[in-house]
Design a protein around this motif. Structure first.
Motif, mmCIF file in Angstrom:
data_model
loop_
_atom_site.group_PDB
_atom_site.id
_atom_site.type_symbol
_atom_site.label_atom_id
_atom_site.label_comp_id
_atom_site.label_asym_id
_atom_site.label_seq_id
_atom_site.Cartn_x
_atom_site.Cartn_y
_atom_site.Cartn_z
ATOM 1 N N SER A 16 0.817 -1.211 0.000
ATOM 2 C CA SER A 16 0.000 0.000 0.000
ATOM 3 C C SER A 16 0.851 1.262 0.000
ATOM 4 C CB SER A 16 -0.942 0.005 1.210
ATOM 5 O OG SER A 16 -0.209 -0.108 2.409
ATOM 6 N N ALA A 17 1.955 1.258 0.739
ATOM 7 C CA ALA A 17 2.797 2.452 0.821
ATOM 8 C C ALA A 17 3.430 2.774 -0.525
ATOM 9 C CB ALA A 17 3.876 2.256 1.881
ATOM 10 N N THR A 30 -2.708 3.626 13.817
ATOM 11 C CA THR A 30 -1.608 3.506 12.859
ATOM 12 C C THR A 30 -0.269 3.915 13.463
ATOM 13 O OG1 THR A 30 -2.197 5.697 12.010
ATOM 14 C CG2 THR A 30 -3.037 3.781 10.809
ATOM 15 N N LYS A 31 -0.310 4.748 14.467
ATOM 16 C CA LYS A 31 0.927 5.125 15.148
ATOM 17 C C LYS A 31 1.171 4.167 16.315
ATOM 18 C CE LYS A 31 3.290 9.037 17.322
ATOM 19 N NZ LYS A 31 3.172 10.457 17.734
ATOM 20 N N VAL A 60 -1.458 -9.120 14.677
ATOM 21 C CA VAL A 60 -1.643 -9.729 13.353
ATOM 22 C C VAL A 60 -1.567 -8.674 12.257
ATOM 23 C CG1 VAL A 60 -3.269 -10.966 11.875
ATOM 24 C CG2 VAL A 60 -2.970 -11.670 14.259
ATOM 25 N N ILE A 61 -2.187 -7.519 12.476
ATOM 26 C CA ILE A 61 -2.234 -6.488 11.429
ATOM 27 C C ILE A 61 -1.177 -5.405 11.647
ATOM 28 C CG2 ILE A 61 -4.710 -6.868 11.103
ATOM 29 C CD1 ILE A 61 -5.171 -4.181 12.562
ATOM 30 N N HIS A 62 -0.205 -5.702 12.505
ATOM 31 C CA HIS A 62 0.802 -4.701 12.857
ATOM 32 C C HIS A 62 1.511 -4.139 11.624
ATOM 33 C CE1 HIS A 62 3.913 -2.649 15.087
ATOM 34 N NE2 HIS A 62 4.853 -3.346 14.454
ATOM 35 N N LYS A 63 1.884 -5.013 10.702
ATOM 36 C CA LYS A 63 2.609 -4.566 9.518
ATOM 37 C C LYS A 63 1.739 -3.703 8.615
ATOM 38 C CE LYS A 63 5.643 -8.581 9.668
ATOM 39 N NZ LYS A 63 6.003 -9.876 9.027
ATOM 40 N N ALA A 64 0.468 -4.056 8.532
ATOM 41 C CA ALA A 64 -0.453 -3.245 7.728
ATOM 42 C C ALA A 64 -0.602 -1.857 8.326
ATOM 43 C CB ALA A 64 -1.809 -3.933 7.636
ATOM 44 N N LEU A 65 -0.652 -1.774 9.651
ATOM 45 C CA LEU A 65 -0.761 -0.476 10.316
ATOM 46 C C LEU A 65 0.487 0.378 10.085
ATOM 47 C CD1 LEU A 65 -2.377 -1.514 13.744
ATOM 48 C CD2 LEU A 65 -3.503 -0.445 11.778
ATOM 49 N N ILE A 66 1.649 -0.275 10.074
ATOM 50 C CA ILE A 66 2.888 0.451 9.800
ATOM 51 C C ILE A 66 2.840 1.042 8.394
ATOM 52 C CG2 ILE A 66 5.365 0.181 9.392
ATOM 53 C CD1 ILE A 66 5.430 -1.811 11.679
ATOM 54 N N ASN A 67 2.349 0.257 7.446
ATOM 55 C CA ASN A 67 2.236 0.741 6.075
ATOM 56 C C ASN A 67 1.292 1.932 5.968
ATOM 57 O OD1 ASN A 67 3.768 -0.211 3.926
ATOM 58 N ND2 ASN A 67 2.763 -2.192 3.960
ATOM 59 N N GLU A 93 0.283 7.976 5.634
ATOM 60 C CA GLU A 93 -0.114 9.209 6.316
ATOM 61 C C GLU A 93 1.062 10.189 6.397
ATOM 62 O OE1 GLU A 93 -3.326 6.879 9.203
ATOM 63 O OE2 GLU A 93 -1.587 7.890 10.075
ATOM 64 N N ASN A 94 2.234 9.678 6.723
ATOM 65 C CA ASN A 94 3.419 10.535 6.803
ATOM 66 C C ASN A 94 3.790 11.103 5.437
ATOM 67 O OD1 ASN A 94 3.785 10.309 9.557
ATOM 68 N ND2 ASN A 94 5.154 8.546 9.404
#
Length: 333
Positions: free
Chosen positions: A197-198, A224-225, A243-250, A255-256
């Protein structure tokens, strides 16, 4: 300051002058005196000293002319006062009209948005977004990887095949669009470094700039943060979010990127909580500029929301600009 009737000896002379001048009492006199004079005429309650008799002396021509001049002056004064009041009222209307026109000019750029380019239209939230946009009268172009997955049919809907990682490919679809709305969803990969996504946001932004489209509304998520989920339940923090940690990082990277690299665009990030498989509701929308929507004790108000409500909020952002260049969390009451 003397009132005009002070020039007469008594009220009967005023009445006599009014009758001779053939004027309407209520039209030229202040209400207080007009009512009093009218009562005198209707009830004929006059004292012996002021009673008008047939044998009373008729005013001379000179006196009559003076009376008429006085009445004319009074009428002129009252008319001028009425015109001033009318002018003040008109000025107030003009002021309100100008204020409304200014507001209309400020918001018209958003109210006229009708051509919407949808990304992620085959996803759970994306399909609700497409349906609601069509219901509201927008013209929708859905740019998807697999057009056959979008079964919605409508005269105002065009479905095209697109590559979200290619700015050149997206450019042809972005031309002549008023806004980009993205509900892109990427599969969660437990054993890979990142989702894709990023990477897509850079191609999307590049195509927007070339097509001169400045408005984008994109969906992200709560938390997300890192460390912003500390107030949520233990189960959510240590199982689901892991489980969705990596998706949240993306999502946080997207956002950044918008915040730091896209100041020339009118972007808004919408952060819903977990998405249920449900249509929109009539529930009140709760909105907060942050990574989740808190209650008065800073506890998250919900853990999930209907995708239809997330789509409803995203479309509402087309009507104004309170969340331009901001990320906003949403939920329902």
């Amino acid at each position: 300051m003397a009132q005009f009737w002070d020039y007469f000896l008594d009220e009967s002379q005023v009445l006599q002058a009014l009758l001779q001048a053939k004027v309407e009492v209520g039209e030229i006199l202040p209400k207080t005196f007009a009512v009093k004079a009218f009562c005198e005429l209707k009830q004929v309650k006059t004292s012996p000293e002021t009673k008008i008799k047939d044998q009373d002396k008729v005013p001379s021509q000179t006196e009559k002319e003076k009376t008429e001049m006085r009445l004319e002056n009074v009428n002129s004064i009252l008319m001028r006062k009425a015109l001033e009041e009318e002018k003040a009222e008109l000025n107030e209307k003009i002021h309100k009209l100008a204020k409304g026109l200014k507001l209309k000019q400020q918001t018209s750029v958003w109210l006229k948005l009708k051509k919407l380019l949808m990304l992620g239209a085959t996803g759970q939230t994306g399909q609700f977004l497409v349906r609601q946009a069509l219901e509201q009268g927008h013209v929708v172009r859905a740019a998807v990887r697999t057009p056959s997955k979008l079964t919605i049919q409508h005269e105002s809907l065009t479905v095209v095949k697109a590559n979200i990682f290619s700015a050149n490919n997206l450019l042809g679809h972005f031309n002549e669009q008023d806004a980009i709305m993205s509900c892109l969803e990427f599969p969660i990969r437990l054993f890979s470094g990142v989702t894709s996504s990023a990477e897509s946001i850079k191609a999307i932004v590049a195509a927007m700039r070339q097509a001169q489209v400045t408005r984008i509304i994109t969906m992200s998520s709560w938390y997300t943060k890192p460390q912003t989920s500390h107030q949520d339940s233990w189960v959510l923090r240590w199982f689901f979010l892991l489980v969705i940690h990596k998706a949240l990082i993306n999502m946080h990277e997207i956002e950044n990127y918008l915040s730091k690299e896209c100041q020339d665009l009118n972007w808004t990030v919408v952060r819903p909580p977990g998405l249920l498989n449900a249509p929109k509701t009539d529930k009140e929308l709760l909105i907060h500029e942050g990574y989740y929507v808190p209650d008065p004790d800073e506890i998250p108000v919900a853990n999930s929301v209907a995708p239809g409500d997330a789509a409803r909020f995203m479309l509402s952002l087309l009507k104004g600009d309170p969340w331009i260049k901001k990320a906003v969390a949403m939920a329902t009451k």
